[in-house]
Design a protein around this motif. Structure first.
Motif, PDB file in Angstrom:
ATOM      1  N   CYS A 163       0.861  -1.177   0.000  1.00 45.69           N
ATOM      2  CA  CYS A 163       0.000   0.000   0.000  1.00 45.69           C
ATOM      3  C   CYS A 163       0.907   1.239   0.000  1.00 45.69           C
ATOM      4  CB  CYS A 163      -0.901   0.016   1.235  1.00 45.69           C
ATOM      5  SG  CYS A 163      -2.212   1.271   1.181  1.00 45.69           S
ATOM      6  N   CYS A 164       0.650   2.156  -0.879  1.00 48.86           N
ATOM      7  CA  CYS A 164      -0.604   2.292  -1.621  1.00 48.86           C
ATOM      8  C   CYS A 164      -0.293   2.775  -3.036  1.00 48.86           C
ATOM      9  CB  CYS A 164      -1.504   3.320  -0.969  1.00 48.86           C
ATOM     10  SG  CYS A 164      -1.818   3.067   0.779  1.00 48.86           S
ATOM     11  N   GLU A 167      -4.079   6.423  -5.587  1.00 45.66           N
ATOM     12  CA  GLU A 167      -5.395   6.699  -5.021  1.00 45.66           C
ATOM     13  C   GLU A 167      -5.552   6.138  -3.612  1.00 45.66           C
ATOM     14  OE1 GLU A 167      -8.603   5.692  -7.650  1.00 45.66           O
ATOM     15  OE2 GLU A 167      -7.418   6.186  -9.432  1.00 45.66           O
ATOM     16  N   GLY A 168      -4.451   5.650  -3.035  1.00 43.31           N
ATOM     17  CA  GLY A 168      -4.491   5.154  -1.660  1.00 43.31           C
ATOM     18  C   GLY A 168      -5.029   3.754  -1.526  1.00 43.31           C
ATOM     19  N   ARG A 169      -5.031   2.994  -2.616  1.00 37.59           N
ATOM     20  CA  ARG A 169      -5.573   1.635  -2.591  1.00 37.59           C
ATOM     21  C   ARG A 169      -4.476   0.606  -2.347  1.00 37.59           C
ATOM     22  NH1 ARG A 169      -8.565   1.839  -8.352  1.00 37.59           N
ATOM     23  NH2 ARG A 169      -6.478   2.689  -8.810  1.00 37.59           N
ATOM     24  N   ASN A 185     -11.470   3.933   6.694  1.00 37.66           N
ATOM     25  CA  ASN A 185     -10.083   3.635   6.372  1.00 37.66           C
ATOM     26  C   ASN A 185      -9.145   4.533   7.185  1.00 37.66           C
ATOM     27  OD1 ASN A 185      -7.906   2.448   5.111  1.00 37.66           O
ATOM     28  ND2 ASN A 185      -8.702   2.767   3.051  1.00 37.66           N
ATOM     29  N   THR A 186      -7.909   4.095   7.315  1.00 33.17           N
ATOM     30  CA  THR A 186      -6.916   4.920   7.998  1.00 33.17           C
ATOM     31  C   THR A 186      -6.575   6.130   7.126  1.00 33.17           C
ATOM     32  OG1 THR A 186      -5.235   3.481   7.042  1.00 33.17           O
ATOM     33  CG2 THR A 186      -5.884   3.042   9.308  1.00 33.17           C
ATOM     34  N   PRO A 187      -6.104   7.225   7.732  1.00 33.03           N
ATOM     35  CA  PRO A 187      -5.727   8.398   6.932  1.00 33.03           C
ATOM     36  C   PRO A 187      -4.666   8.032   5.896  1.00 33.03           C
ATOM     37  CG  PRO A 187      -5.795   8.945   9.264  1.00 33.03           C
ATOM     38  CD  PRO A 187      -5.949   7.466   9.174  1.00 33.03           C
ATOM     39  N   LEU A 188      -4.713   8.687   4.776  1.00 34.34           N
ATOM     40  CA  LEU A 188      -3.826   8.357   3.664  1.00 34.34           C
ATOM     41  C   LEU A 188      -2.355   8.415   4.058  1.00 34.34           C
ATOM     42  CD1 LEU A 188      -3.717   7.612   0.685  1.00 34.34           C
ATOM     43  CD2 LEU A 188      -3.695  10.053   0.127  1.00 34.34           C
ATOM     44  N   GLU A 189      -2.017   9.401   4.894  1.00 27.88           N
ATOM     45  CA  GLU A 189      -0.610   9.565   5.257  1.00 27.88           C
ATOM     46  C   GLU A 189      -0.090   8.447   6.156  1.00 27.88           C
ATOM     47  OE1 GLU A 189      -3.171  12.218   7.932  1.00 27.88           O
ATOM     48  OE2 GLU A 189      -3.017  11.722   5.789  1.00 27.88           O
ATOM     49  N   ARG A 191      -1.376   5.204   5.914  1.00 29.19           N
ATOM     50  CA  ARG A 191      -1.922   3.977   5.337  1.00 29.19           C
ATOM     51  C   ARG A 191      -0.853   3.075   4.723  1.00 29.19           C
ATOM     52  NH1 ARG A 191      -6.795   5.274   1.397  1.00 29.19           N
ATOM     53  NH2 ARG A 191      -7.302   6.533   3.242  1.00 29.19           N
ATOM     54  N   ALA A 192       0.281   3.627   4.384  1.00 26.19           N
ATOM     55  CA  ALA A 192       1.268   2.889   3.593  1.00 26.19           C
ATOM     56  C   ALA A 192       1.963   1.789   4.396  1.00 26.19           C
ATOM     57  CB  ALA A 192       2.310   3.862   3.049  1.00 26.19           C
TER      58      ALA A 192
END
Length: 303
Positions: A163-164, A167-169, A185-189, A191-192
């Motif tokens: 991840c990710c 688009e954060g997927r 979902n967890t915040p994009l920052e 999420r990785a």
């Protein structure tokens, strides 16, 4: 025979007066027959209870098991949040007789020893309460073991998950997953996570409630790289059986878009596989059928 005031004989009332010898014998026979039936039932009751226990054990071990969802890590697919009615799900063990879990499956499994339990369960300290807890877990009214988890399969042996994308997927082998079930979902920052190649015979699993699930992502630093063993999977969560207003089947979407290239859906059983549960049901019903037949024959002989 009696007469009224006019001197005419009155009708005889049937059953009036003491019973005849034949009637008394008939009543004694019916009373003794009822006593024999009660005695026979009391003698056979322990056997029936033992048969029921063995059948429950066989079904739980090989075919299906009910589970209580104690946490909110699979919201909104499965309810287990504090203050709400926890879902009871039926876990089907038959599909994994013929194949391994597939991406998109919701599975119940025994977690590795490196995983921290999501719930605290006080285990009993004597055999009686232990038996009650076992029974409660069998029918899905008691919390599962601390080592039991429910998650969704994201990647299988040989696949690389990461991840990710832009688009954060989450991606598997570089392709983004289609995950319509994700909740909060967890915040994009945050999420990785780095690429992990899943070893053969293991699975990468994640909860649908991404911000509240301690899943493979949380254990990526352990000796299993966050994965779980296929052999530790108990079964596939197939049906919500309680509460009634949420009764229904659980979906297993084709999150990797592999269905078009498959010969058949992953959960399709061969004719032999479809027949096995039916055969098991017939075998399980045999002792009860024999018992009923014996009782019918005994009643016929008594007559």
């Amino acid at each position: 025979m009696s007469s009224d005031r006019s001197g005419e004989p009155a009708d005889v009332i049937p059953g009036d007066g003491p019973p005849s010898g034949a009637e008394a014998a008939g009543r004694r026979w019916h009373r003794q027959r009822g006593q024999r039936s009660e005695t026979s039932l009391l003698r056979e009751l322990p056997v029936l209870l033992l048969v029921a226990f063995v059948l429950a054990l066989v079904v739980k071990t090989f075919f299906a098991q009910a589970f209580f969802i104690p946490s909110g890590s699979m919201e909104q697919t499965l309810h287990g949040c504090p203050g709400c009615t926890g879902d009871r799900v039926l876990v089907n063990k038959v599909p994994y007789w013929f194949g391994d879990p597939e991406p998109g499956d919701i599975v119940v499994f025994q977690g590795p020893d490196t995983w921290v339990p999501e719930v605290d369960v006080q285990e009993p300290d004597n055999w009686f309460t232990g038996a009650l807890l076992w029974l409660g877990r069998t029918v899905g009214v008691a919390p599962p073991s601390e080592d039991d988890y429910v998650k969704r399969v994201i990647a299988t042996g040989g696949q690389t998950v990461q991840c990710c994308d832009a688009e954060g997927r989450v991606t598997v082998d570089g392709q983004p997953l289609d995950e319509p079930y994700i909740y909060e979902n967890t915040p994009l920052e945050s999420r990785a996570f780095d690429a992990v190649t899943v070893p053969e015979g293991r699975l990468w699993v994640m909860g649908d409630h991404r911000s509240a699930s301690a899943d493979s992502r949380s254990h990526v630093g352990d000796r299993y790289s966050g994965t779980i063993a296929v052999d530790d999977v108990i079964g596939k969560a197939a049906l919500i059986v309680w509460p009634i207003n949420r009764f229904g089947t659980l979906d297993d979407p084709d999150i990797q878009h592999t269905e078009a290239s498959s010969v058949a859906p992953s959960d399709t059983l061969s004719p032999a596989g479809s027949a096995l549960p039916v055969g098991a049901g017939l075998v399980g019903a045999l002792p009860v059928t024999v018992w009923h037949r014996r009782r019918r024959l005994r009643r016929t002989a008594d007559r």
